[in-house]
Design a protein around this motif. Structure first.
Motif, PDB file in Angstrom:
ATOM      1  N   ASP A   1      -5.128  11.151 106.968  1.00  0.00           N
ATOM      2  CA  ASP A   1      -5.043  11.166 105.496  1.00  0.00           C
ATOM      3  C   ASP A   1      -5.069   9.769 104.880  1.00  0.00           C
ATOM      4  OD1 ASP A   1      -4.925  13.894 105.488  1.00  0.00           O
ATOM      5  OD2 ASP A   1      -2.747  14.006 105.292  1.00  0.00           O
ATOM      6  N   LEU A   2      -5.000   8.729 105.699  1.00  0.00           N
ATOM      7  CA  LEU A   2      -4.825   7.373 105.158  1.00  0.00           C
ATOM      8  C   LEU A   2      -6.074   6.828 104.442  1.00  0.00           C
ATOM      9  CD1 LEU A   2      -2.828   4.606 106.960  1.00  0.00           C
ATOM     10  CD2 LEU A   2      -4.940   4.051 105.758  1.00  0.00           C
TER      11      LEU A   2
ATOM     12  N   LEU B   1      -4.162  -2.807 106.560  1.00  0.00           N
ATOM     13  CA  LEU B   1      -5.593  -3.115 106.628  1.00  0.00           C
ATOM     14  C   LEU B   1      -6.364  -2.454 105.488  1.00  0.00           C
ATOM     15  CD1 LEU B   1      -6.143  -2.744 110.494  1.00  0.00           C
ATOM     16  CD2 LEU B   1      -6.111  -4.873 109.171  1.00  0.00           C
ATOM     17  N   ALA B   2      -5.752  -1.471 104.837  1.00  0.00           N
ATOM     18  CA  ALA B   2      -6.344  -0.786 103.673  1.00  0.00           C
ATOM     19  C   ALA B   2      -7.771  -0.324 103.920  1.00  0.00           C
ATOM     20  CB  ALA B   2      -6.281  -1.702 102.445  1.00  0.00           C
TER      21      ALA B   2
ATOM     22  N   HIS C   1     -11.881   7.779 102.269  1.00  0.00           N
ATOM     23  CA  HIS C   1     -13.121   8.472 102.657  1.00  0.00           C
ATOM     24  C   HIS C   1     -12.990   9.148 104.022  1.00  0.00           C
ATOM     25  CE1 HIS C   1     -15.318   7.014  99.189  1.00  0.00           C
ATOM     26  NE2 HIS C   1     -14.831   5.809  99.412  1.00  0.00           N
ATOM     27  N   GLY C   2     -11.770   9.250 104.531  1.00  0.00           N
ATOM     28  CA  GLY C   2     -11.508  10.030 105.728  1.00  0.00           C
ATOM     29  C   GLY C   2     -11.765   9.301 107.039  1.00  0.00           C
ATOM     30  N   CYS C   3     -11.689  10.075 108.111  1.00  0.00           N
ATOM     31  CA  CYS C   3     -11.944   9.573 109.460  1.00  0.00           C
ATOM     32  C   CYS C   3     -13.139  10.337 110.016  1.00  0.00           C
ATOM     33  CB  CYS C   3     -10.740   9.801 110.374  1.00  0.00           C
ATOM     34  SG  CYS C   3      -9.222   8.978 109.846  1.00  0.00           S
TER      35      CYS C   3
ATOM     36  N   ARG D   1     -14.320  -1.029 103.410  1.00  0.00           N
ATOM     37  CA  ARG D   1     -13.528  -1.635 104.482  1.00  0.00           C
ATOM     38  C   ARG D   1     -13.388  -0.595 105.595  1.00  0.00           C
ATOM     39  NH1 ARG D   1     -10.227  -5.925 103.176  1.00  0.00           N
ATOM     40  NH2 ARG D   1      -8.528  -5.144 104.467  1.00  0.00           N
ATOM     41  N   ILE D   2     -13.775  -0.975 106.805  1.00  0.00           N
ATOM     42  CA  ILE D   2     -13.800  -0.020 107.923  1.00  0.00           C
ATOM     43  C   ILE D   2     -12.849  -0.479 109.018  1.00  0.00           C
ATOM     44  CG2 ILE D   2     -15.229   0.926 109.779  1.00  0.00           C
ATOM     45  CD1 ILE D   2     -17.592   0.891 107.863  1.00  0.00           C
TER      46      ILE D   2
END
Length: 312
Positions: free
Chosen positions: A99-100, A79-80, A103-105, A4-5
């Protein structure tokens, strides 16, 4: 495997990256962009290009005024996302956002890091006379544009590249690199490379005052300035005390027997100005309140004899 992006971006540069994501199997579950703003002469409130693209594909859009707001962070958590992708969003992301996603930003940055960190890397690459530029897909960190590089792609800077034209090319290059980077992250094949401590330069947003042609500079630097300032804020000087915008110019390193800013040739189809080193031929201009014209058409309407001084 699919992730999910959430995509965060605002201007036209970010649109090819969003299109690349929409073409993947990974669902784009939300888009975050800057709020609608007044634009143009009429100051009509206008949606950012990324918002328009997202809504056309039925993707929900968030437009927080502050990314640190608790309500926005809660909406983002809802939105997970497994991964957040950023391209020219326009704000530094705080630690709670970074940190959410598990797999990071990751960020699509339009320079070969660590060179030209900041808001205007493309214009600064032209201003600096770089022969090569490119894009980096970077794992985001709290310090601006200082994260590890996951993937980089290069492209030459052509002699006639403007910031506008090069931005379009890098946007497409960034979109291709982004898709490859996500494939690499999902496959576990990418190696994050820390940026070297040497060679760091910064590329802050350009201000209008920087677009003024300082005739004491050398002709090559002024020619790059003209290209770097397009599509905005547009290089300018003054003629008879009024603004003269310059859209295209050519540098000649041959010395001129005149002070910087003085017209050395002002015939029917050319306007050549002395600089600190060499001359600058003005090829396309716009007088204040008039249309943008090629030199021949511009000079057909007014006489600018040698000896005329441009600038203050």
């Amino acid at each position: 495997m699919s992730w999910r992006i959430v995509f965060m971006g605002t201007p036209a540069f970010a649109c090819p990256s969003l299109r690349a994501l929409l073409a993947r199997r990974d669902p784009v579950v939300g888009v975050v962009c800057q709020p609608d703003r007044p634009q143009g002469r009429g100051l009509a409130v206008t949606a950012p290009p990324v918002k328009t693209l997202a809504l056309a594909h039925g993707v929900p859009v968030l437009q927080p005024t502050k990314v640190r707001d608790a309500a926005f962070l809660e909406s983002l958590r809802a939105l997970a996302p497994d991964l957040v992708v950023v391209a020219a969003y326009g704000r530094i992301l705080p630690r709670p956002v970074l940190d959410l996603p598990p797999h990071g930003c990751i960020n699509v940055h339009a320079s070969l890091l660590p060179r030209h960190r900041g808001a205007a890397p493309i214009a600064h690459a032209i201003l600096a006379g770089d022969a090569v530029t490119g894009v980096c897909i970077m794992a985001m960190a709290e310090e601006m544009d200082a994260g590890d590089v996951l993937l980089r792609r290069e492209t030459p800077i052509r002699p006639d590249d403007t910031t506008g034209g090069l931005t379009e090319r890098l946007a497409a290059l960034g979109a291709d690199a982004l898709s490859d980077a996500i494939d690499g992250l999902q496959g576990g094949t990418l190696v994050a490379v820390p940026q070297p401590a040497e060679g760091v330069t910064f590329a802050p947003k350009l201000e209008r005052a920087q677009a003024r042609l300082d005739w004491t500079r050398d002709a090559a630097a002024l020619e790059r300035l003209v290209r770097a300032m397009q599509p905005e804020p547009i290089a300018f000087t003054t003629l008879d005390g009024r603004a003269l915008r310059v859209f295209r110019a050519a540098a000649d390193p041959a010395p001129a027997a005149a002070e910087p800013g003085v017209v050395v040739a002002g015939g029917r189809d050319e306007l050549v100005v002395a600089t600190g080193a060499g001359t600058l031929r003005l090829l396309e201009m716009q007088a204040e309140g008039k249309r943008r014209l090629h030199a021949a058409a511009f000079l057909a309407g007014r006489r600018i004899p040698p000896g005329t001084r441009l600038g203050p």
